[in-house]
Design a protein around this motif. Structure first.
Motif, PDB file in Angstrom:
ATOM      1  N   SER A 213      14.956  50.287  17.648  1.00 64.96           N
ATOM      2  CA  SER A 213      15.129  49.031  18.374  1.00 64.96           C
ATOM      3  C   SER A 213      16.587  48.867  18.796  1.00 64.96           C
ATOM      4  N   ASP A 214      16.797  47.990  19.787  1.00 61.06           N
ATOM      5  CA  ASP A 214      18.156  47.656  20.252  1.00 61.06           C
ATOM      6  C   ASP A 214      18.986  48.905  20.532  1.00 61.06           C
ATOM      7  N   ILE A 215      18.493  49.751  21.424  1.00 60.98           N
ATOM      8  CA  ILE A 215      19.147  51.037  21.656  1.00 60.98           C
ATOM      9  C   ILE A 215      20.067  51.028  22.880  1.00 60.98           C
ATOM     10  N   ALA A 216      20.202  49.902  23.548  1.00 65.38           N
ATOM     11  CA  ALA A 216      21.040  49.849  24.745  1.00 65.38           C
ATOM     12  C   ALA A 216      22.497  50.106  24.404  1.00 65.38           C
ATOM     13  N   ASP A 217      23.192  50.827  25.269  1.00 65.31           N
ATOM     14  CA  ASP A 217      24.618  51.085  25.076  1.00 65.31           C
ATOM     15  C   ASP A 217      25.438  49.806  25.192  1.00 65.31           C
ATOM     16  N   ASN A 218      24.968  48.857  25.989  1.00 61.47           N
ATOM     17  CA  ASN A 218      25.634  47.564  26.162  1.00 61.47           C
ATOM     18  C   ASN A 218      24.662  46.464  25.748  1.00 61.47           C
ATOM     19  N   PRO A 219      24.764  45.963  24.533  1.00 58.24           N
ATOM     20  CA  PRO A 219      23.784  44.999  24.021  1.00 58.24           C
ATOM     21  C   PRO A 219      23.694  43.710  24.832  1.00 58.24           C
ATOM     22  N   GLY A 220      24.737  43.356  25.571  1.00 58.44           N
ATOM     23  CA  GLY A 220      24.715  42.101  26.335  1.00 58.44           C
ATOM     24  C   GLY A 220      24.156  42.237  27.734  1.00 58.44           C
ATOM     25  N   ALA A 221      23.501  43.360  28.055  1.00 58.50           N
ATOM     26  CA  ALA A 221      23.013  43.587  29.415  1.00 58.50           C
ATOM     27  C   ALA A 221      21.966  42.550  29.811  1.00 58.50           C
ATOM     28  N   GLN A 222      21.997  42.181  31.088  1.00 51.83           N
ATOM     29  CA  GLN A 222      21.026  41.233  31.642  1.00 51.83           C
ATOM     30  C   GLN A 222      20.538  41.750  32.992  1.00 51.83           C
ATOM     31  N   THR A 223      19.319  41.360  33.334  1.00 48.14           N
ATOM     32  CA  THR A 223      18.789  41.634  34.668  1.00 48.14           C
ATOM     33  C   THR A 223      18.436  40.303  35.322  1.00 48.14           C
ATOM     34  N   ARG A 224      18.776  40.201  36.590  1.00 46.65           N
ATOM     35  CA  ARG A 224      18.480  39.005  37.382  1.00 46.65           C
ATOM     36  C   ARG A 224      17.291  39.301  38.287  1.00 46.65           C
ATOM     37  N   PHE A 225      16.309  38.421  38.259  1.00 43.78           N
ATOM     38  CA  PHE A 225      15.093  38.572  39.047  1.00 43.78           C
ATOM     39  C   PHE A 225      15.015  37.440  40.074  1.00 43.78           C
ATOM     40  N   ALA A 226      14.412  37.727  41.221  1.00 46.93           N
ATOM     41  CA  ALA A 226      14.245  36.726  42.272  1.00 46.93           C
ATOM     42  C   ALA A 226      12.766  36.446  42.478  1.00 46.93           C
ATOM     43  N   LEU A 227      12.422  35.158  42.525  1.00 47.84           N
ATOM     44  CA  LEU A 227      11.068  34.743  42.875  1.00 47.84           C
ATOM     45  C   LEU A 227      11.051  34.502  44.375  1.00 47.84           C
ATOM     46  N   VAL A 228      10.217  35.253  45.074  1.00 41.93           N
ATOM     47  CA  VAL A 228      10.251  35.303  46.534  1.00 41.93           C
ATOM     48  C   VAL A 228       8.931  34.793  47.103  1.00 41.93           C
ATOM     49  N   SER A 229       9.012  34.010  48.171  1.00 40.68           N
ATOM     50  CA  SER A 229       7.812  33.497  48.835  1.00 40.68           C
ATOM     51  C   SER A 229       8.001  33.558  50.341  1.00 40.68           C
ATOM     52  N   ARG A 230       6.951  33.214  51.075  1.00 40.64           N
ATOM     53  CA  ARG A 230       7.108  33.035  52.514  1.00 40.64           C
ATOM     54  C   ARG A 230       7.967  31.803  52.757  1.00 40.64           C
ATOM     55  N   PRO A 231       8.610  31.703  53.925  1.00 39.45           N
ATOM     56  CA  PRO A 231       9.535  30.589  54.169  1.00 39.45           C
ATOM     57  C   PRO A 231       8.893  29.229  53.952  1.00 39.45           C
ATOM     58  N   LEU A 232       9.622  28.359  53.277  1.00 40.30           N
ATOM     59  CA  LEU A 232       9.199  26.987  53.014  1.00 40.30           C
ATOM     60  C   LEU A 232      10.443  26.143  52.783  1.00 40.30           C
ATOM     61  N   PRO A 233      10.332  24.814  52.936  1.00 40.13           N
ATOM     62  CA  PRO A 233      11.520  23.974  52.735  1.00 40.13           C
ATOM     63  C   PRO A 233      12.071  24.141  51.322  1.00 40.13           C
ATOM     64  N   PRO A 234      13.392  24.207  51.184  1.00 34.29           N
ATOM     65  CA  PRO A 234      13.972  24.380  49.844  1.00 34.29           C
ATOM     66  C   PRO A 234      13.768  23.137  48.994  1.00 34.29           C
ATOM     67  N   ALA A 235      13.709  23.348  47.684  1.00 27.65           N
ATOM     68  CA  ALA A 235      13.664  22.221  46.755  1.00 27.65           C
ATOM     69  C   ALA A 235      14.978  21.454  46.863  1.00 27.65           C
ATOM     70  N   PRO A 236      14.991  20.185  46.463  1.00 27.44           N
ATOM     71  CA  PRO A 236      16.242  19.412  46.522  1.00 27.44           C
ATOM     72  C   PRO A 236      17.330  20.064  45.678  1.00 27.44           C
ATOM     73  N   PRO A 237      18.593  19.795  46.006  1.00 21.72           N
ATOM     74  CA  PRO A 237      19.687  20.377  45.219  1.00 21.72           C
ATOM     75  C   PRO A 237      19.610  19.981  43.753  1.00 21.72           C
ATOM     76  N   SER A 238      19.940  20.921  42.879  1.00 18.05           N
ATOM     77  CA  SER A 238      19.973  20.639  41.442  1.00 18.05           C
ATOM     78  C   SER A 238      21.384  20.306  40.979  1.00 18.05           C
ATOM     79  N   GLY A 239      22.380  20.602  41.817  1.00 17.28           N
ATOM     80  CA  GLY A 239      23.772  20.450  41.420  1.00 17.28           C
ATOM     81  C   GLY A 239      24.373  21.737  40.906  1.00 17.28           C
ATOM     82  N   ASN A 240      23.536  22.749  40.677  1.00 24.71           N
ATOM     83  CA  ASN A 240      24.019  24.059  40.218  1.00 24.71           C
ATOM     84  C   ASN A 240      23.159  25.123  40.906  1.00 24.71           C
ATOM     85  N   ASP A 241      23.420  25.306  42.200  1.00 23.04           N
ATOM     86  CA  ASP A 241      22.538  26.117  43.032  1.00 23.04           C
ATOM     87  C   ASP A 241      23.236  27.352  43.586  1.00 23.04           C
TER      88      ASP A 241
END
Length: 309
Positions: free
Chosen positions: A166-194
């Protein structure tokens, strides 16, 4: 997401990938229908073709950088927008069938790159086998096509494998960022951290074209958090620039920056405004660049134009 929430989610499969683990953090996906796809382009085409409402795909890794196939596939074909992001800590395990010698270890190339030190120390003579995903590597082991695999704990569980290390990564703090993608639609209101994501195509025959792009953002206090160049495929030396910026398209400063980019760029492709996953909470705009500051300045200019004072 505004309107009817998605219920059919395509993702980079098969079952047990890090992408599925990220998808399961979204309540709508927990309740909805999850559709594993063989690769990122197929996941995005399922959305374009109406076979899925949204797709979750990997877009960036803290160790290996951007996922080129995702960037290229986002802009190839009918328009798509990012509506959310998921940042997932990456935990790798070595899994296999109980007993037996380990001569071959299978995994996705990005995963193998993140456990190089572990493999060099523990399995220096092993032959590595590249697969389309870490879950596909686990399937290969369960089907007898490899002795062990580097995968997510979820993939080992799905395929009935034993976790050897277990926990064999060379860099234990590694992260992956994923995007949720859809067909074009109006954006949600601003959250203040966008985040607002764009692709800009510059005029390559103009000196300082990229500097002009960056200036349109900086003078309005729009922070550039990521810039990535990708070839356009036209010919050598032709690149598009993928940008992630702080703020939301509904913010006055971001809106002004976008109109400025539209004026000076050969082409601007909007990829969405969506809440940042994590971070330190809402980020206030720089002094003089809040929406009320733009409104006050516009009202002042209107008075000058109509009454002279």
């Amino acid at each position: 997401m505004p309107g009817v929430p998605p219920s059919r989610f395509a993702y980079l499969g098969p079952a047990g990938t890090f992408t599925e683990a990220a998808l399961l953090t979204l309540p709508a996906a927990q309740r909805g229908n999850r559709i594993p796809m063989r690769n990122v382009p197929e996941a995005l085409e399922a959305v374009r073709g109406g076979d899925a409402d949204a797709a979750l795909v990997p877009i960036e890794n803290s160790i290996e950088g951007s996922v080129a196939v995702t960037l290229d596939s986002l802009v190839s074909g009918e328009p798509l927008v990012i509506t959310a992001e998921v940042v997932l800590p990456v935990e790798f395990v070595l899994a296999g069938v109980t007993g037996g010698e380990v001569a071959t270890i299978a995994s996705h190339p990005h995963a193998l790159a993140q456990v190089r030190r572990f493999l060099r120390m523990k399995y220096p003579a092993v032959t590595t086998v590249e697969t389309l995903s870490t879950a596909a590597a686990a399937e290969a082991v369960s089907n007898g096509k490899a002795d062990a695999c580097v995968c997510a704990p979820l993939a080992a569980e799905h395929n009935g494998l034993t976790v050897v290390e277990s926990d064999i990564a060379d860099n234990p703090g590694a992260q992956t960022r994923f995007a949720l993608v859809s067909r074009p639609l109006p954006p949600a209101p601003p959250s203040g951290n966008d985040v607002t994501s764009l692709v800009v195509y510059i005029a390559h025959d103009e000196v300082g074209a990229l500097l002009t792009v960056l200036s349109e953002l900086s003078v309005r206090g729009v922070n550039l958090t990521r810039i990535e160049s990708r070839p356009t495929g036209e010919r050598l030396g032709r690149y598009a620039f993928y940008l992630d910026c702080t703020g939301h398209i509904a913010d006055e400063r971001v809106g002004e920056a976008l109109t400025g980019l539209k004026r000076v760029c050969a082409q601007v492709q909007y990829l969405g405004s969506y809440p940042r996953d994590g971070g330190d909470g809402p980020i206030p705009p720089p002094r003089g660049l809040a929406d009320r500051d733009f409104a006050d300045a516009a009202a002042w200019l209107a008075r000058l134009r109509t009454s002279g004072g």
